[in-house]
Design a protein around this motif. Structure first.
Motif, short mmCIF file in Angstrom:
data_model
loop_
_atom_site.label_atom_id
_atom_site.label_comp_id
_atom_site.label_asym_id
_atom_site.label_seq_id
_atom_site.Cartn_x
_atom_site.Cartn_y
_atom_site.Cartn_z
N GLN A 118 -15.28 1.14 -5.26
CA GLN A 118 -14.60 2.21 -5.99
C GLN A 118 -14.69 3.54 -5.24
O GLN A 118 -13.87 4.42 -5.44
N ASP A 119 -15.69 3.68 -4.39
CA ASP A 119 -15.89 4.94 -3.67
C ASP A 119 -15.15 5.00 -2.34
O ASP A 119 -15.23 6.01 -1.65
N THR A 120 -14.48 3.93 -1.96
CA THR A 120 -13.76 3.91 -0.69
C THR A 120 -12.33 3.45 -0.92
O THR A 120 -11.98 2.98 -2.00
N GLN A 121 -11.53 3.58 0.11
CA GLN A 121 -10.16 3.08 0.06
C GLN A 121 -9.88 2.31 1.34
O GLN A 121 -10.48 2.57 2.38
N THR A 122 -8.95 1.39 1.26
CA THR A 122 -8.59 0.63 2.46
C THR A 122 -7.73 1.50 3.35
O THR A 122 -7.15 2.50 2.91
N TYR A 123 -7.61 1.08 4.59
CA TYR A 123 -6.78 1.83 5.53
C TYR A 123 -5.32 1.78 5.09
O TYR A 123 -4.59 2.76 5.21
N THR A 124 -4.91 0.65 4.53
CA THR A 124 -3.54 0.52 4.02
C THR A 124 -3.28 1.52 2.90
O THR A 124 -2.23 2.16 2.86
N ASP A 125 -4.25 1.66 1.99
CA ASP A 125 -4.11 2.65 0.91
C ASP A 125 -4.04 4.06 1.49
O ASP A 125 -3.27 4.90 1.03
N TYR A 126 -4.87 4.32 2.48
CA TYR A 126 -4.88 5.63 3.12
C TYR A 126 -3.52 5.94 3.74
O TYR A 126 -2.97 7.03 3.57
N LEU A 127 -2.95 4.96 4.46
CA LEU A 127 -1.63 5.16 5.06
C LEU A 127 -0.56 5.37 4.00
O LEU A 127 0.34 6.20 4.17
N SER A 128 -0.67 4.66 2.90
CA SER A 128 0.29 4.82 1.82
C SER A 128 0.23 6.24 1.25
O SER A 128 1.26 6.87 1.01
N ILE A 129 -0.98 6.74 1.04
CA ILE A 129 -1.14 8.10 0.53
C ILE A 129 -0.58 9.11 1.53
O ILE A 129 0.13 10.05 1.16
N ALA A 130 -0.86 8.90 2.81
CA ALA A 130 -0.37 9.82 3.84
C ALA A 130 1.16 9.81 3.89
O ALA A 130 1.79 10.86 3.97
#
Length: 153
Positions: A118-130
């Motif tokens: 819950q305290d981290t995000q995947t790289y895919t999620d990070y790219l999606s947010i970006a």
């Protein structure tokens, strides 16, 4: 296990930030010391030049061994001052980037697929947010451009 991995991911990022900060501070201390020395050199050479000019005015002789020494010391001082300015700007930019990173991506990106919690995000999620933030920024820019065009016509 995932919570421990999350903690290690966060601690790695914190450690990297602290290391960068420590490097900047060490370099800052070095540059401040160099600026002090360069300023002392400029002031002492200026004093010598003034004394020589005063003596040459009284006696009519020029006694300057190296007329370009003061210029070299002044150039050294300005060079170190420029380095100090660059470092301070770099530190300020790093601080802004850290603050923005915390604001726009408060969850650290997990380094492996097993670190997900819950305290981290995947790289895919990070790219999606970006990508989402970039598209919103582009839409806002287009809206502002349309507004300016409508006001000019």
């Amino acid at each position: 296990m995932a919570a421990a991995s999350s903690g290690s991911s966060t601690s790695v990022q914190t450690q990297m930030t602290q290391d960068s900060h420590a490097e900047h501070m060490n370099r800052l201390k070095q540059l401040i010391h160099l600026v002090e020395n360069a300023l002392v050199n400029v002031l002492s050479q200026t004093d010598i030049a003034l004394q020589q000019n005063a003596e040459s005015g009284e006696s009519g002789k020029t006694g300057d061994e190296d007329p370009h020494r003061l210029e070299r010391y002044l150039e050294d001082f300005l060079n170190v001052s420029d380095q100090l300015e660059d470092l301070l700007e770099s530190m300020q930019a790093a601080e802004r980037m850290t603050a923005l990173s915390q604001k726009y991506a408060p969850k650290p990106v997990s380094s492996t697929r097993t670190d997900i919690s819950q305290d981290t995000q995947t790289y895919t999620d990070y790219l999606s947010i970006a990508r989402n933030q970039i598209s919103i920024s582009n839409e806002l820019q287009d809206l502002l451009a349309d507004f300016v065009k409508s006001k000019l016509t």
